[in-house]
Scaffold this active site. Structure first.
Site, short mmCIF file in Angstrom:
data_model
loop_
_atom_site.label_atom_id
_atom_site.label_comp_id
_atom_site.label_asym_id
_atom_site.label_seq_id
_atom_site.Cartn_x
_atom_site.Cartn_y
_atom_site.Cartn_z
N GLY A 1 78.88 150.22 -20.81
CA GLY A 1 77.79 150.64 -21.64
C GLY A 1 78.21 150.64 -23.09
O GLY A 1 79.34 151.00 -23.42
N CYS A 2 77.38 150.23 -23.93
CA CYS A 2 77.66 150.19 -25.35
C CYS A 2 76.37 150.42 -26.12
O CYS A 2 75.31 150.50 -25.54
CB CYS A 2 78.22 148.83 -25.75
SG CYS A 2 79.85 148.44 -25.07
N ALA A 3 76.50 150.51 -27.43
CA ALA A 3 75.32 150.62 -28.29
C ALA A 3 75.40 149.56 -29.37
O ALA A 3 76.48 149.30 -29.90
CB ALA A 3 75.28 151.99 -28.94
#
Lengths: 363, 240
Positions: free
Chosen positions: A12-14
């Protein structure tokens, strides 16, 4: 500790970006504020930013941002640079010490132009000459890593949370027409300064949220063309693929998107005969560059920005528009927090590239 | 109780909601806080702003009203209650939902109703006023998904791969022609007036909530998608 590239832990990343189509200057603190509300998408093991139009006074020179593990690496690298480039300016990149960012390497910036004699001797075009020099430094000088090499743009990255990395690099002191950003939640590699996003090659930079499953197939193909995937991270290979397709094969960003996030054969079958032939040609010719698995990426380039999701759209991405401003982020809240009133907000479809460009240059 | 959320962390916000003795909770200036109302019952929450992912996950009887858009995975595995979005919702709306209802005024992202299921007296419902993205009702095992296609000029209001892996429940689409790429295990029929009856209360509820005239809505063709009876997965998990 083993470094990135030496170990693989089974992302998960932004991501977020701001773009002014009229080329207005946007202060770097805005992109930092956008990332702040997506804090929980990262785990503090990497974050970074790319700013475009930030070095107008040196816009004709390549801006090299380099990490050094120790002074010896700097001396060795500078010796190489002096042999191949005219160094117009060099300095440490100004940083602000913060308890949230520790163990920083030496971080230097050079504005350079290839030495005409060396360039002529190499029989390469200028960009290829610069790329080869960067790859050579990154693979042959121990403890030196060039993480930004474009003109009038720069990458700033570190191990930490996005808001802390923005503060560390004093991004509120930079202005540019485009910013991209990344908050990292590494799932395959331990997290090292050089492995944070954006990944950049010349003026093209990539931030990526996802976990591609075609890494090895893509890597084997792209390494045939002189690239070296040293970090085992999927974003590195995406960066090289886009550089190869746009700079070396001279394809458009639209065509590049149709190769890496190619439509399904069943979707191609519904198109007109001409369009079908074109899409089949791209899929067949560059079959090994199809990227599978979840991804949402933002690709910054000179004068433009491309956003793209994998064709199954396994990662989120929204686009907001307000006057000449375009905002693209993993979550709507990251846009609303810096621009509450939007003219338009929408989610691109899987494989649908969103490309924005300057309306006639930087102001 | 009125809470101004701003950029408060989700843990703090959700603790305030849980600990409040008031039945009515209003959240102003919401910026992406996750898990609002998760597992909650016995409260009515109104949100002004943009709630974060997994809004109303495991919701257990509470009602949530969003004045704005919702992000991804609203109503994830929700059990009972109602989520109303006065805008659009992100991907995986109603993910694995097993009871209650979700009303989205405009569009829903990819994979709305994925893994939705029903059991005994529980039968979830999603109503989407505009269009849904690809993979609507993927692996659907029960419940109802209704897509009204308002403003879509009668074209199928869904993306690609609608109903892939569907083995229970029903999808109702308001359009002039059914989607062209339905998988083989899904059968599509034009809805007769009688067949539409079971969907009418939910369509009426949609019109009521968002102030849309139902006259124009019913003046259209509807198609019902169901897994065909030859589908080998139909009774694998539960009678439905």
């Amino acid at each position: 500790m083993k470094k990135e590239g030496e170990i693989r832990i089974p992302a998960g990343c932004a991501i977020s970006s701001i773009f002014s189509k009229n080329g207005k200057n946007i202060c770097g603190d805005r992109i930092v504020n956008s990332m702040r509300v997506m804090h929980d998408r990262s785990n503090g093991l990497g974050a970074g930013y790319a700013g475009y139009g930030i070095y107008p006074q040196y816009k004709d020179y390549y801006a090299f941002h380099i990490f050094y593990d120790h002074t010896k690496a700097r001396e060795e690298c500078e010796q190489f640079l002096e042999m191949h480039f005219d160094i117009i300016n060099l300095s440490k990149i100004p940083v602000k010490k913060t308890p949230a960012i520790t163990d920083e390497p030496l971080i230097w910036r050079y504005f350079v132009a290839p030495l005409p004699t060396k360039l002529a001797e190499s029989q390469l075009d200028e960009k290829e000459f610069v790329v080869r020099c960067c790859i050579r430094i990154n693979t042959q000088i121990t403890g030196a890593y060039i993480f930004s090499s474009g003109k009038n743009m720069g990458v700033f990255k570190a191990v930490g949370y996005p808001e802390d990395v923005g503060e560390f690099y004093r991004l509120d002191e930079y202005e540019g027409y485009c910013w991209t950003a990344h908050g990292r939640y590494p799932t395959n590699t331990p997290g090292w300064w050089g492995g944070a996003h954006p990944f950049a090659m010349l003026d093209m930079s990539v931030v990526h949220n996802g976990e591609i499953s075609s890494y090895d197939a893509n890597r084997r193909y792209i390494e045939m063309f002189g690239y070296k995937c040293t970090l085992l991270t999927d974003t590195e290979v995406i960066t090289y693929i886009i550089d190869y397709l746009t700079r070396r094969e001279k394809l458009t960003m639209e065509e590049t998107a149709q190769i890496i996030a190619a439509p399904f054969w069943s979707t191609i079958a519904t198109k007109s005969p001409e369009e079908r032939a074109r899409l089949e040609y791209l899929r067949d010719t560059f079959a090994s560059l199809l990227i599978t698995g979840p991804f949402s990426i933002l690709v910054g380039f000179d004068g433009g920005l491309m956003a793209l999701n994998d064709r199954l759209k396994l990662r989120s991405m929204v686009v907001g528009e307000k006057d000449d401003m375009v905002y693209i982020a993993s979550e709507e809240c990251a846009i609303r927090v810096i621009e509450p009133e939007l003219d338009k907000l929408w989610s691109p479809k899987g494989g649908e590239a969103v490309i924005v460009r300057l309306n006639g240059g930087v102001k | 109780m009125i809470i101004t959320a701003g950029t408060m962390h989700f843990q703090e916000l959700n603790a305030m909601i849980r600990d409040s003795r008031d039945r009515e909770v209003i959240i102003d200036k919401c910026f992406g806080q996750r898990y609002i109302g998760s597992g909650l019952s016995g409260k009515n929450i109104t949100i002004n702003g943009t709630p974060g992912n997994a809004l109303g996950a495991y919701l257990n009887g509470a009602t949530i009203n969003v004045n704005g858009n919702a992000q991804d995975a609203i109503g994830d595995t929700m059990n009972e209650g109602e989520i109303v979005v006065n805008g659009s919702s992100g991907d995986a709306t109603g993910y694995a939902m097993r009871g209650g209802s979700i009303f989205v005024k405009e569009n829903a992202g990819y994979r709305a109703g994925i893994h939705m299921k029903s059991y005994k007296d529980k039968s979830p419902v999603i109503v989407i006023g505009g269009c849904a993205g690809s993979f609507l009702g993927e692996y659907q095992a029960g419940g109802k998904i209704i897509v009204l296609g308002i403003g879509n000029d009668g074209a199928p209001p869904v993306g690609y791969f609608c109903g892939t892996g569907m083995h229970g429940g029903k999808i109702l689409l308001r359009c002039n022609t059914p989607p062209a790429d339905l998988p083989a295990q899904v059968c599509v029929t034009e809805a007769t007036k009688d067949a539409l009856d079971e969907f009418v209360p939910y369509i009426d509820a949609y019109c009521d909530k968002f102030g849309v005239s139902s006259v124009g809505i019913y003046d259209s063709k509807f198609y019902i998608l169901e897994p065909n009876s030859g589908n080998p997965y139909k009774r694998l998990y539960t009678q439905n």
